[in-house]
Design an enzyme around this catalytic site. Sequence first.
Site, PDB file in Angstrom:
ATOM      1  CG  HIS A 184       0.566   6.481  -0.088  1.00 32.63           C
ATOM      2  ND1 HIS A 184      -0.329   7.520  -0.203  1.00 32.63           N
ATOM      3  CD2 HIS A 184       0.017   5.631   0.815  1.00 32.63           C
ATOM      4  CE1 HIS A 184      -1.364   7.326   0.597  1.00 32.63           C
ATOM      5  NE2 HIS A 184      -1.183   6.177   1.228  1.00 32.63           N
ATOM      6  CG  HIS A 225      -1.597   1.312   1.442  1.00 37.55           C
ATOM      7  ND1 HIS A 225      -2.566   1.795   0.577  1.00 37.55           N
ATOM      8  CD2 HIS A 225      -1.432   2.265   2.390  1.00 37.55           C
ATOM      9  CE1 HIS A 225      -2.969   2.988   1.006  1.00 37.55           C
ATOM     10  NE2 HIS A 225      -2.295   3.297   2.097  1.00 37.55           N
TER      11      HIS A 225
HETATM   12 FE   LIG Z   1      -2.352   5.304   2.814  1.00 41.04          FE
END
Ligand SMILES: [Fe+2]
Length: 294
Positions: free
Chosen positions: A167, A162
Amino acid sequence: MFEEAQYFAPVATRDDGSVVVELASGHPGFADTVYRNRRNAIAALALGHKPGEPIPHAEYTDEEHHVWALVMQELAVKHDKYAVREFIDAAVRLGLPTDRIPQLQEVSDLLKPITGFGYLPAAGLVPLREFYGVLADGLFHSTQYIRHHSVPFYTPEPDIVHEVIGHANTLASPRFAALYRLAGQAARRVETDEALEFVSKVFWFTLEFGVMREDGESKAYGAGILSSSGEIEEFRGMDIRPLDLKAMGSTPYDITKYQEVLFEAESFDHLEDVVGTFWDTCDDDSIARLAASR
Ligand SMILES: [Fe+2]
């Protein structure tokens, strides 16, 4: 999927100095002692990290590198179909490894020349003000562990998949990186906890779970959607509403489930005009007025 500051397995330091990550009994790695020891070791690395020093090297198993490779392969196909163009272009620019988990230091080194962003290792819960505040300095707190290899496409908590696929790829876009910085500046500017929560919820419904119109379709730009091979297939069927600051800042969400309410920008310009301007100019008073408005 996640609010880094809110949903971590708690990390405790025992009297003898050892670091323990407390996994819930339903966690896929709960009964795997070897995995749990690795989680403890990785959390200890982050706790021992001093600002300005290189990010410590985390050890991963071959099975874990394989999880990364599987997820990268699966998500690349889905990004082509569902991600905004800005994200796809940024991911090409960043050039993450496809066959192994990158070290966070390596991710930082790739990002730095592109948008100036760098990573900081996080062992567990990062206070909201700290997590968001350092975005203003171009720093992003990130976990270093990976999900349990028995369920490569599922994680109950934010892992390196993640943090990096979601990001870092986004942070390799100058336009997105500018929005992250503005969110950080807003978090530093506001003083009340209510205003900080409002700022963080707007972040949640945009940079974590935002969608945007592109070529007549809904495309995802939120890192939570873009790092979840399940959620990315589902978001178009959710309750998609127009971008609305008051609604985003006050709509409750459940971090443990797919997001059922999403907010859609008409374009990147629209996102920057509404959300970028909000973060750039908001203060305690303007947020209180917005929250009280009809
Ligand atoms: Fe996040």
